[in-house]
Design an enzyme around this catalytic site. Structure first.
Site, PDB file in Angstrom:
ATOM      1  N   SER A 182     -17.501 -28.371 -44.529  1.00 41.44           N
ATOM      2  CA  SER A 182     -17.960 -27.140 -45.061  1.00 41.44           C
ATOM      3  C   SER A 182     -17.378 -25.834 -44.707  1.00 41.44           C
ATOM      4  O   SER A 182     -17.759 -24.902 -45.291  1.00 41.44           O
ATOM      5  CB  SER A 182     -19.508 -26.894 -44.535  1.00 41.44           C
ATOM      6  OG  SER A 182     -20.319 -27.971 -45.252  1.00 41.44           O
TER       7      SER A 182
ATOM      8  N   SER B  92     -20.418 -26.281 -47.641  1.00 39.03           N
ATOM      9  CA  SER B  92     -21.821 -25.459 -47.798  1.00 39.03           C
ATOM     10  C   SER B  92     -21.624 -23.895 -47.496  1.00 39.03           C
ATOM     11  O   SER B  92     -22.445 -23.061 -48.058  1.00 39.03           O
ATOM     12  CB  SER B  92     -22.858 -26.023 -46.862  1.00 39.03           C
ATOM     13  OG  SER B  92     -22.626 -25.865 -45.473  1.00 39.03           O
TER      14      SER B  92
ATOM     15  N   LYS C  38     -22.495 -16.451 -41.780  1.00 40.44           N
ATOM     16  CA  LYS C  38     -23.306 -17.267 -42.670  1.00 40.44           C
ATOM     17  C   LYS C  38     -24.878 -17.334 -42.488  1.00 40.44           C
ATOM     18  O   LYS C  38     -25.223 -17.148 -41.217  1.00 40.44           O
ATOM     19  CB  LYS C  38     -22.695 -18.844 -42.456  1.00 40.44           C
ATOM     20  CG  LYS C  38     -23.314 -19.973 -43.264  1.00 40.44           C
ATOM     21  CD  LYS C  38     -22.608 -21.251 -42.979  1.00 40.44           C
ATOM     22  CE  LYS C  38     -23.231 -22.404 -44.016  1.00 40.44           C
ATOM     23  NZ  LYS C  38     -22.380 -23.688 -43.723  1.00 40.44           N
TER      24      LYS C  38
END
Length: 488
Positions: free
Chosen positions: A179, A155, A80
């Site tokens: 998330s 997210s 990420k």
């Protein structure tokens, strides 16, 4: 070569170690898949083939020389865009950091490098991890591989979508209020939020420091278990990491359902979609038929989880993001030559609307005259939520809930109503507030062929029990998903 991308993490690990598959061969297959599928999915913000292939070739050379770093040497993993990798851009999907190259590795990245993983940066996310749909990225909207007209969750939407689209077997994300678990559920894969303090946050760009936790995604449960063992542990660079017994993947085994007490919720108190509600009830009936006892729990405090979470998270975000001012970090926009104007212009142009909204909310709740009324009360309510979970685990072994009240919604459907978007996290935020671990398990498809997730929660630092229950859930026919999928 196409079949390689549809291997599970466990199959990849086995084939690499028995010598029937090389890391370069595997990585080339994933590169081809990314080039074909990511034009629709948009999981990657950047993709440097040369650097990735170089890692794979180094792994193969170590294997030929008999100098493997570990049994994981050569396995690809996605990262990420808020986890720092030395020399790589870490932008948090924000304009304010779009040219920032990290000078160091996050602790979890160093651990992956020590084991020989092949790193695939940078996976798209909601800007600074603020969002539930990956529509808040400054650069692109990631799509759900099951239906590219829909969101993948957020997210960590890029991390989830890349695994679901068979572009990678495993990836890392971060979880502040759901998330990891929510996008895992909406993309039909496994996603774990470890106990707060189990995994070092050193090198994770902070959103809300008391809530953030790095965790893994995988196309099978073994990938979750292996990665947890690798990335967890005490870290002197992060004083919030806990000195507890190490998690060992070999300790995970299927459970006998007989006599187990499963904490469940009354679904009529929450606005679940009919398909999610039916699948949840079907799973509960299945485990009850195998001898488990269902214990209804009082989740009345959950109605406070969203306001408590957003007060605490935005307050911490206001503090953490103050460093991105155009001087110490981030985009610098020269204006009139006045310092205040430099701050204002840099942050106005650098931050997106959702980040600005949360900074304003957090600054307000921390301001003089409002601190005790809002932030102070939220912290007191957080203690009550933590105590409630402690009480739950005195009467039950584990808790089962849906991960998300609905399956993936359409792109643009909730962007004009932030409150409706925030409500999508109602089942996940309380877990972060309490600091307990939870995993989202694939739980089949709804009537529109979209994935449903089952959230399993255990007590602090009891990931062994958590993953053992998850393993038993994975063995239920009702929870199996028809992977791999075609990108639509």
């Amino acid at each position: 070569m196409k079949d390689l991308i549809f291997l599970t993490y466990s199959e990849i690990k086995t084939k690499l170690n028995e010598g029937s598959l090389s890391s370069k061969e595997l990585v080339l297959a994933y590169i081809k898949r990314i080039e074909e599928a990511d034009t629709k999915v948009k999981a990657f913000l950047e993709f440097n083939k040369d650097r990735i292939l170089s890692q794979a070739e180094e792994s193969d050379n170590r294997r030929k020389a008999g100098k493997l770093l570990s049994e994981f040497d050569g396995i690809p993993i996605g990262i990420k865009d808020n986890i720092c990798i030395s020399g790589e851009i870490t932008s948090c999907s924000s304009h304010i950091l779009e040219n920032f190259r990290s000078p160091y590795d996050a602790s979890v990245i160093q651990k992956l490098k020590d084991k020989g993983f092949v790193l695939f940066p940078r996976l798209n996310m909601d800007e600074f991890a603020m969002g539930s749909s990956t529509e808040n990225s400054a650069f692109q909207t990631t799509r759900n591989p099951f239906d590219t007209n829909r969101i993948p969750g957020g997210s960590s939407g890029g991390s989830a979508a890349a695994v679901a689209a068979s572009m990678l077997p495993v990836s890392l994300g971060s979880d502040t209020g759901g998330s990891i678990r929510q996008p895992a559920a909406l993309c039909g894969i496994w996603g774990l939020k470890p106990t707060y303090g189990r995994v070092s946050r050193y090198g994770l760009v902070a959103y809300a420091s008391s809530l953030d936790q790095i965790g893994p995604f995988s196309n099978d449960l073994q990938g979750i278990s292996d990665l947890l063992e690798i990335i967890s542990g005490l870290d002197h660079k992060d004083q919030t990491t806990a000195k507890v017994n190490a998690f060992e993947t070999n300790s995970v085994s299927s459970i006998d359902w007989k006599g187990k007490r499963i904490g469940v919720m009354k679904t009529d108190e929450f606005n679940f979609s009919p398909d999610v509600n039916k699948r949840y009830m079907d799973i509960l009936k299945e485990v009850e038929s195998k001898g488990a006892t269902l214990v209804p729990l009082d989740f009345s405090l959950l109605k406070y989880a969203i306001p408590v979470y957003y007060l605490i998270a935005t307050a911490e975000c206001s503090s953490n993001l103050s460093r991105f001012d155009g001087i110490r970090y981030g985009l610098r926009k020269e204006g009139t030559g006045k310092l205040d104007d430099l701050y204002s212009e840099s942050r106005t142009q650098g931050f997106g609307p959702e980040v600005k909204r949360r900074i304003l909310l957090g600054t307000f709740s921390l301001s003089s005259g409002y601190y005790d009324a809002y932030y102070g009360k939220a912290q007191k309510a957080r203690v009550l939520i933590r105590k409630q979970y402690a009480e739950f685990f005195k009467s039950v072994d584990i808790i089962f809930q849906p991960t998300s009240p609905t399956t993936a919604f359409k792109v643009g459907e909730k962007t004009k109503d932030p409150i409706q978007m925030y409500q999508a996290d109602i089942l996940t935020t309380s877990v972060n507030l309490a600091g307990v671990p939870a995993i989202s398990c694939p739980a089949g498809l709804d009537s529109g062929n979209l994935p449903i997730g089952l959230q399993i929660t255990s007590s602090h630092f009891d990931e062994t029990k958590l993953l053992s229950y998850a393993k038993s859930i994975s063995e239920l026919e009702i929870c199996k998903l028809p992977l791999p999928i075609e990108i639509s």
